[in-house]
Design an enzyme around this catalytic site. Structure first.
Site, mmCIF file in Angstrom:
data_model
loop_
_atom_site.group_PDB
_atom_site.id
_atom_site.type_symbol
_atom_site.label_atom_id
_atom_site.label_comp_id
_atom_site.label_asym_id
_atom_site.label_seq_id
_atom_site.Cartn_x
_atom_site.Cartn_y
_atom_site.Cartn_z
ATOM 1 N N SER A 1 0.833 -1.201 0.000
ATOM 2 C CA SER A 1 0.000 0.000 0.000
ATOM 3 C C SER A 1 0.864 1.246 0.000
ATOM 4 O O SER A 1 1.792 1.382 0.797
ATOM 5 C CB SER A 1 -0.890 0.037 1.245
ATOM 6 O OG SER A 1 -1.503 1.314 1.351
ATOM 7 N N HIS B 1 -0.038 3.973 1.048
ATOM 8 C CA HIS B 1 -0.305 4.733 2.268
ATOM 9 C C HIS B 1 0.825 4.553 3.281
ATOM 10 O O HIS B 1 1.028 5.394 4.139
ATOM 11 C CB HIS B 1 -1.655 4.334 2.874
ATOM 12 C CG HIS B 1 -2.836 4.850 2.088
ATOM 13 N ND1 HIS B 1 -3.405 6.073 2.336
ATOM 14 C CD2 HIS B 1 -3.523 4.320 1.056
ATOM 15 C CE1 HIS B 1 -4.418 6.263 1.487
ATOM 16 N NE2 HIS B 1 -4.510 5.219 0.699
ATOM 17 N N GLU C 1 -9.352 4.688 -8.897
ATOM 18 C CA GLU C 1 -9.535 5.351 -7.602
ATOM 19 C C GLU C 1 -9.349 6.855 -7.769
ATOM 20 O O GLU C 1 -8.253 7.373 -7.536
ATOM 21 C CB GLU C 1 -8.539 4.817 -6.558
ATOM 22 C CG GLU C 1 -8.766 3.374 -6.175
ATOM 23 C CD GLU C 1 -7.994 2.959 -4.918
ATOM 24 O OE1 GLU C 1 -7.261 3.793 -4.351
ATOM 25 O OE2 GLU C 1 -8.145 1.795 -4.509
#
Ligand SMILES: [Zn+2]
Length: 283
Positions: free
Chosen positions: A183, A185, A241
């Protein structure tokens, strides 16, 4: 403490550290046997060389090419060697080290879609500064943006993915959520934004909203890209996204967004022009 005792103590420490490293599979082996290339500091913006024709890619971009920034760990997992670079490419083929945590996380001074003081408010300093400028520009254009989620640790991502798998099954979960280590993030350079027009949700229709379109038009001016564009799932590994933005710096962001390509395609093109094969799609 006697010299003999000190020696025994020292040996115990060495053995313990060695065992821990083995267990965690954290020892990195560079494929060509050379030590990892040190990465540039996050705050250093590339300074393009002014030339008449196509300018040469910045040395920092060349140093970040996917085939130069990957190693295999003891568990046989492909792990990036430049996790702290603002140009790090993490995807389903390129894991972030399980122990990677950015050292310069801060909370940007921007509106959030939630009120609790969660670690997901954080971003790396360079991304937080850029986000403040992006949100200020949005406000000037009367565009409402709020942060839904920023930094996520390896462990948090692990729990989140397990939760989605329990709810939707592994195959479905993998299309919209990431395995721990895969990820963006975790880099502290990526975040999810949304707006009141979609109830601060994360959904594909966000791309059709005024705010979603504004983001596509202006993200690059502040160093961000739409990381998972429409119809690029075979390249990025993730479905569309429109809410997920990633900081890469204005120079690279403008090239990616102007050409309507992904970060993977950007590096592929640089590798080709540098006369090298990258093979870095996340299929
Ligand atoms: Zn996201």
């Amino acid at each position: 403490m006697s010299n003999k005792r000190m020696l025994i103590g020292l040996i115990a420490v060495i053995v313990a550290v060695g065992a821990w490293t083995q267990v965690n599979g954290l020892t990195l082996k560079k494929r060509d046997g050379t030590p990892p290339v040190p990465t540039a500091t996050a705050s250093a913006e590339p300074s393009p060389q002014p030339t008449a024709s196509e300018p040469p890619q910045d040395a920092r971009v060349i140093a970040s090419l996917p085939n130069r920034t990957i190693a295999t760990n003891d568990l046989g997992i492909a792990v990036v060697t430049n996790a702290e670079s603002t140009l790090v490419l993490a995807n389903k083929k390129r894991n972030l080290p399980a122990d990677y945590e950015p050292s310069d996380l801060v909370i940007p001074n921007v509106p959030f879609a939630f009120s609790d003081n969660s670690p997901k408010k954080q971003l790396r300093q360079v991304a937080a500064d850029a986000l403040e400028s992006l949100f200020a520009a949005a406000k000037e254009d009367s565009i409402d943006l709020k942060v839904v989620s920023g930094y996520r640790s390896y462990k948090t991502q692990q729990s989140l993915f397990a939760y989605y798998v329990s709810k939707h099954g592994e195959e479905a979960a993998a299309r919209f959520s990431a395995h721990a280590g895969q990820s963006e993030h975790q880099t502290g350079l990526a975040l999810d934004v949304s707006s009141a027009s979609v109830g601060y949700g994360l959904e594909e229709s966000y791309g059709e909203t005024l705010e979603g379109k504004w983001l596509v038009a202006h993200a690059a001016e502040h160093g961000f890209i739409i990381r998972y564009p429409k119809d690029k799932e075979d390249i990025t590994g993730y479905s569309y996204e429109p809410w997920h933005i990633r900081y890469v710096g204005t120079d690279v962001a403008k090239q990616v967004m102007d050409k309507g390509i992904t970060l993977e395609e950007f590096f592929d093109a640089v590798a080709v022009s540098a006369g090298k094969s990258a093979g870095n799609t996340a299929k």
